[in-house]
Design an enzyme around this catalytic site. Structure first.
Site, PDB file in Angstrom:
ATOM      1  N   CYS A 120       0.833  -1.201   0.000  1.00 40.44           N
ATOM      2  CA  CYS A 120       0.000   0.000   0.000  1.00 40.44           C
ATOM      3  C   CYS A 120       0.872   1.257   0.000  1.00 40.44           C
ATOM      4  O   CYS A 120       0.636   2.187  -0.772  1.00 40.44           O
ATOM      5  CB  CYS A 120      -0.923  -0.011   1.221  1.00 40.44           C
ATOM      6  SG  CYS A 120      -2.203   1.266   1.180  1.00 40.44           S
ATOM      7  N   CYS A 121       1.904   1.271   0.854  1.00 40.75           N
ATOM      8  CA  CYS A 121       2.817   2.412   0.891  1.00 40.75           C
ATOM      9  C   CYS A 121       3.564   2.574  -0.432  1.00 40.75           C
ATOM     10  O   CYS A 121       3.815   3.696  -0.882  1.00 40.75           O
ATOM     11  CB  CYS A 121       3.818   2.255   2.032  1.00 40.75           C
ATOM     12  SG  CYS A 121       3.143   2.578   3.669  1.00 40.75           S
ATOM     13  N   CYS A 203      -1.229   8.494   7.211  1.00 34.66           N
ATOM     14  CA  CYS A 203      -2.559   8.175   6.697  1.00 34.66           C
ATOM     15  C   CYS A 203      -3.495   7.828   7.857  1.00 34.66           C
ATOM     16  O   CYS A 203      -3.084   7.237   8.858  1.00 34.66           O
ATOM     17  CB  CYS A 203      -2.479   6.997   5.728  1.00 34.66           C
ATOM     18  SG  CYS A 203      -1.518   7.339   4.241  1.00 34.66           S
ATOM     19  N   CYS A 206      -3.621   4.169   9.162  1.00 33.92           N
ATOM     20  CA  CYS A 206      -2.438   3.552   9.772  1.00 33.92           C
ATOM     21  C   CYS A 206      -1.822   4.397  10.885  1.00 33.92           C
ATOM     22  O   CYS A 206      -0.650   4.205  11.234  1.00 33.92           O
ATOM     23  CB  CYS A 206      -1.385   3.279   8.702  1.00 33.92           C
ATOM     24  SG  CYS A 206      -1.939   2.148   7.407  1.00 33.92           S
ATOM     25  N   CYS A 229       7.460   3.978   6.209  1.00 35.15           N
ATOM     26  CA  CYS A 229       6.686   3.771   4.981  1.00 35.15           C
ATOM     27  C   CYS A 229       7.567   3.308   3.830  1.00 35.15           C
ATOM     28  O   CYS A 229       7.083   2.791   2.836  1.00 35.15           O
ATOM     29  CB  CYS A 229       5.954   5.053   4.595  1.00 35.15           C
ATOM     30  SG  CYS A 229       7.043   6.431   4.221  1.00 35.15           S
TER      31      CYS A 229
END
Length: 234
Positions: A120-121, A203, A206, A229
């Site tokens: 995702c990062c 985010c 998270c 990240c």
């Protein structure tokens, strides 16, 4: 010009014995060295407010990139607008990932930040920053040595192997208290989440508040081995 490729010729040094612990000197050197080929990657945390104020003194039309993952806190987006009003000449770019959240869900499943936060990062932060740095020689970061074990050896000027660039870190010697003292002294805007237990803000999916006495980054990817990240690996 000092570049990733000419790193062996690096003989740049700065004194930290001034009011900004070397930050203004580092920024002045960076904008003289790289002119328009440098960008500040800003997450709009409290360190970012300090750097934006300092950068505005050195280069009021500087490029600033915000990696808009589309899952930031609403307070972060509201802060960006306040910063635009405070520093209207800064060129703030809100960089979007190539995949929308819906497209990401279809390709990788719902809530990728839970099932595979590293991917995702990569999709929402690392690849967009790679694109943003493609035509730059250097970039600026708000890293401080005090923030975590992974950052305690950061230097003012770093050879960044992740992005094959030069990473400039003006605030490495600043403490958390010094950052806040500067913010209050200059009446700088900041994210109100800092006032309710969020020392480090990423985010929304998270980031959790940190209990008293906790490490400043304990709220990032809480419950997971992940602590970064991926933007700041050397």
């Amino acid at each position: 010009m000092l570049t990733y490729e000419t790193w062996e010729e690096n003989d740049v040094s700065f004194s930290e014995e001034d009011e900004t612990k070397g930050a203004l000197s580092v920024l002045s050197w960076a904008y003289k060295e790289y002119k328009s080929e440098i960008v500040y990657a800003c997450s709009f945390g409290v360190e970012g407010m300090v750097l934006l104020h300092l950068i505005n003194q050195v280069n009021p039309s500087a490029k600033v990139v915000f990696l808009d993952t589309n899952v930031h806190f609403q307070e972060t987006y509201e802060l960006i607008q306040k910063v635009r009003e405070r520093f209207p000449s800064l060129n703030i770019i809100e960089k979007q990932p190539k995949l929308t959240l819906d497209e990401q869900d279809k390709l990788h499943g719902d809530k990728l930040w839970e099932s595979n936060p590293n991917l995702c990062c990569k999709i929402r932060k690392i690849l967009p920053l790679e694109e943003s740095l493609a035509n730059e020689k250097a970039w600026i970061s708000g890293l401080r040595r005090e923030q975590s074990e992974t950052r305690k050896h950061t230097k003012f000027i770093n050879q960044d192997h992740r992005f094959q660039s030069i990473k400039v870190c003006p605030l490495i010697h600043w403490t958390w208290k010094e950052v806040w003292r500067y913010v209050y002294k200059h009446s700088l805007p900041y994210n109100p989440l800092h006032d309710v237990g969020y020392p480090s803000i990423g985010c929304e999916k998270c980031t959790l508040p940190v209990g008293e006495g906790g490490d400043s980054r304990d709220g990032r990817w809480a419950g997971k081995v992940k602590t970064e990240c991926g933007l700041h690996y050397q």
